[in-house]
Design an enzyme around this catalytic site. Structure first.
Site, PDB file in Angstrom:
ATOM      1  N   ASP A  40     -12.317  -0.630  -8.040  1.00  0.00           N
ATOM      2  CA  ASP A  40     -12.473   0.441  -9.031  1.00  0.00           C
ATOM      3  C   ASP A  40     -11.697   0.204 -10.324  1.00  0.00           C
ATOM      4  OD1 ASP A  40     -13.981   1.784  -7.174  1.00  0.00           O
ATOM      5  OD2 ASP A  40     -12.655   3.530  -7.014  1.00  0.00           O
ATOM      6  N   CYS A  56     -15.243   7.157   1.151  1.00  0.00           N
ATOM      7  CA  CYS A  56     -16.595   7.720   1.107  1.00  0.00           C
ATOM      8  C   CYS A  56     -16.816   8.709   2.257  1.00  0.00           C
ATOM      9  CB  CYS A  56     -17.636   6.613   1.196  1.00  0.00           C
ATOM     10  SG  CYS A  56     -17.242   5.188   0.180  1.00  0.00           S
ATOM     11  N   VAL A  87       4.102  -0.524  -5.600  1.00  0.00           N
ATOM     12  CA  VAL A  87       4.494  -1.510  -6.612  1.00  0.00           C
ATOM     13  C   VAL A  87       4.717  -0.747  -7.911  1.00  0.00           C
ATOM     14  CG1 VAL A  87       3.713  -3.478  -7.982  1.00  0.00           C
ATOM     15  CG2 VAL A  87       3.345  -3.443  -5.496  1.00  0.00           C
ATOM     16  N   GLU A 100       0.861  -1.187   0.000  1.00  0.00           N
ATOM     17  CA  GLU A 100       0.000   0.000   0.000  1.00  0.00           C
ATOM     18  C   GLU A 100       0.901   1.242   0.000  1.00  0.00           C
ATOM     19  OE1 GLU A 100      -3.301   1.046  -0.293  1.00  0.00           O
ATOM     20  OE2 GLU A 100      -2.207   2.942  -0.185  1.00  0.00           O
ATOM     21  N   TRP A 129     -50.372   4.666   0.553  1.00  0.00           N
ATOM     22  CA  TRP A 129     -49.770   4.230  -0.717  1.00  0.00           C
ATOM     23  C   TRP A 129     -48.342   4.780  -0.710  1.00  0.00           C
ATOM     24  CZ3 TRP A 129     -51.187   1.153  -4.767  1.00  0.00           C
ATOM     25  CH2 TRP A 129     -52.524   0.745  -4.823  1.00  0.00           C
ATOM     26  N   SER A 168      -7.623  -0.185   4.423  1.00  0.00           N
ATOM     27  CA  SER A 168      -9.048  -0.450   4.672  1.00  0.00           C
ATOM     28  C   SER A 168      -9.773   0.753   5.264  1.00  0.00           C
ATOM     29  CB  SER A 168      -9.199  -1.673   5.594  1.00  0.00           C
ATOM     30  OG  SER A 168      -8.542  -2.782   5.024  1.00  0.00           O
ATOM     31  N   ASN A 224     -15.787  -3.766  -2.237  1.00  0.00           N
ATOM     32  CA  ASN A 224     -15.763  -4.693  -1.099  1.00  0.00           C
ATOM     33  C   ASN A 224     -16.238  -6.088  -1.498  1.00  0.00           C
ATOM     34  OD1 ASN A 224     -14.979  -3.445   1.595  1.00  0.00           O
ATOM     35  ND2 ASN A 224     -16.251  -1.846   0.684  1.00  0.00           N
ATOM     36  N   TYR A 257     -46.396  -0.097   6.056  1.00  0.00           N
ATOM     37  CA  TYR A 257     -47.033   1.222   6.188  1.00  0.00           C
ATOM     38  C   TYR A 257     -47.426   1.514   7.633  1.00  0.00           C
ATOM     39  CZ  TYR A 257     -50.855   4.477   6.787  1.00  0.00           C
ATOM     40  OH  TYR A 257     -51.648   5.479   7.268  1.00  0.00           O
TER      41      TYR A 257
END
Ligand SMILES: Cc1cc2nc3c(=O)[nH]c(=O)nc-3n(C[C@H](O)[C@H](O)[C@H](O)COP(=O)(O)OP(=O)(O)OC[C@H]3O[C@@H](n4cnc5c(N)ncnc54)[C@H](O)[C@@H]3O)c2cc1C
Length: 458
Positions: A286, A44, A81, A34, A437, A40, A308, A429
């Site tokens: 991604d 977001c 890397v 990394e 509805w 981890s 994930n 409901y």
């Protein structure tokens, strides 16, 4: 030496793959490379960390390097890397702090490098003060910049959901914020009427929205820092700081160089088990392309939810199990200022591009019984295939507690239900939660009527 798994990228996809593989095969040597400072983590959560809604960077990290190590995974932080040799089955790495270099052998390799923010090829784009936001370290850099005294005006280039979330975060910090986007409405993954509502909410928050006007250049001061965004129409938007929110593209440079096959959409091509076609080489997150279950096309969808799951699937397969990733249907949700927006399936433009013939129905309703305190507006839009009435796409926009209803519709689309079937669904409901509805059912009823009217008109 036992079997060795090397993972490139230690966030959602890479971290999940490593953990799953190791859990299923405890004698597997697992090494994660990394290049950043965290593993981890929740990219977001960056907008909420920037705004101060979340105050603690540690809260955004689901699993630290130490926690991975305690689970028996060798994590090499700040180590990039820089090459993959598929013949010798090694990766070449460089320690970004010490400059040390080396090679690591692998039996299995997971390519989970994520994506990179798009940078328009305009003059000044590489100037100081222009930031992309992709990994947690980018969030830290942006936070540090914003904390610098002189920043008052921020221009966000691109009105996608990430751009708007960052714009809102900066606004919450009390900054003057402008968002510039070449489209007529922001968040182009939604139909234009939903985009128009989002635009209204953004402006309502005091954010200046410049639409139908792309970025032509970044004007740079004598100190080498960005000082304004110049638009195609010649407007100059003063900026102490510029944030790029133009979306991302898969980070495939290393894969391409190594000869790992890319797909038609530009992401790494994988099968349902996340295999790349090169023996023992897997990819997830991604950087890969997925199958869209409605259009049948290969698409790159950069979302944590997929990363994930795909990482988990790769890890299970590497660990000797069997798992598949079944594809995507375009479900996404965001909150822009106090407006929630969500979508699933195909937008009108995507349905057209995929060759579907469809009808569209939209209803305005309330999130709770109309008389109940806190009832808020909600609009549900559905598009249904002509004749069959199969639900192809849905979008929801509204205030608090509106948008998560999209999940019910995602399940309907996943199971290829028709609007006729949906309108009779046994949904919950009670007045504090929905009108009798539910807006979802009313929209299905409207869509069904549109399908019927269309058939009658034949
Ligand atoms: C601001 C923001 C908000 C978001 N909001 C949402 C949301 O609300 N919902 C949602 O579903 N998704 C959201 N996303 C998208 C989500 O964060 C990503 O889809 C997810 O992080 C992808 O995981 P990944 O593991 O594939 O890639 P990444 O998270 O990008 O991780 C890839 C890792 O690989 C490392 N790496 C790359 N190249 C190398 C190399 N050569 N050597 C070593 N390490 C390398 C990188 O440093 C990085 O840590 C958001 C993203 C951002 C930026």
């Amino acid at each position: 030496m036992g079997q060795r798994l090397v993972v490139i990228g230690g966030d959602a996809a890479g971290g999940s793959a490593a953990s799953q593989a190791r859990k299923r095969q405890p004698d597997l040597d697992v090494v994660i490379f990394e290049r950043g400072r965290s593993t981890s983590y929740s990219a977001c959560g960056i907008p909420y960390w920037i705004s101060g809604t979340v105050d603690d960077e540690a809260a955004l990290v689901a699993r630290t390097p130490e926690q991975h190590r305690a689970a028996g995974i060798d994590v090499r932080m700040r180590t990039e890397v820089v090459g993959i040799d598929l013949d010798r089955r090694t990766v070449a790495w460089r320690d970004l702090d010490s400059g040390a270099e080396g090679r690591e052998p692998f039996d299995d390799l997971v390519y989970a490098t994520g994506s990179v923010p798009m940078r328009p090829p305009v003059p000044g784009i590489d100037a100081d003060g222009v930031f992309g936001v992709q990994v947690l370290d980018d969030g830290a850099t942006l936070r540090a910049e914003l904390a610098r005294g002189p920043v008052r005006r921020v221009v966000v280039v691109g009105g996608g959901y990430i751009g708007l979330e960052i714009a809102e975060a900066c606004r919450i910090r009390g900054l003057d914020v402008t968002v510039v986007d070449r489209s007529a409405t922001p968040v182009g993954t939604f139909d234009p009427d939903v985009g128009a509502q989002i635009a209204e909410a953004v402006r309502g928050e005091g954010i200046d929205l410049v639409l139908s006007d792309g970025v032509a250049a970044i004007a740079v001061g004598t100190d080498g820092r960005a000082r304004a965004v110049v638009t195609a129409s010649g407007r100059e938007l003063p900026a102490d700081l510029v944030v790029l929110g133009l979306g991302v593209r898969p980070n495939v440079a290393l894969a391409r160089e190594a000869g790992i096959p890319l797909g038609t959409s530009g992401g790494v091509a994988v099968d349902a088990r996340m295999r790349t076609g090169v023996e023992g080489v897997w990819a997830a997150g991604d950087c890969v392309e997925s199958v869209h279950r409605l259009s049948g096309q290969r698409v790159v969808v950069a979302l944590g939810t997929h990363a994930n799951k795909q990482g988990r699937v790769a890890g299970i397969n590497i660990g000797g199990g069997y798992a598949t990733f079944p594809g995507v249907i375009g479900t996404a949700i965001t909150r822009v200022c106090d407006l929630e927006a969500a979508r699933t399936g195909l937008s009108s433009a995507e349905a057209e591009a995929a060759g579907y013939s469809f009808v569209r129905a939209a209803v305005d309703s309330t999130t709770k019984a109309g008389y109940f305190p806190g009832a808020a507006p909600i609009r549900v839009t559905m598009i249904a295939e002509r004749r069959s009435g199969r639900l192809l796409g849905a979008q929801i926009v509204g205030r608090e507690a509106a948008a998560k209803r999209i999940d019910a519709l995602a399940i309907c689309i996943w199971n290829e239900m028709t609007v006729d079937e949906i309108l009779s669904l046994d949904l919950s409901y009670a007045p504090p939660f929905a009108p009798v509805w539910d807006p979802v059912l009313i929209a299905a009823r409207k869509a069904f009527e549109a399908v019927e009217a269309d058939v009658r008109s034949l």
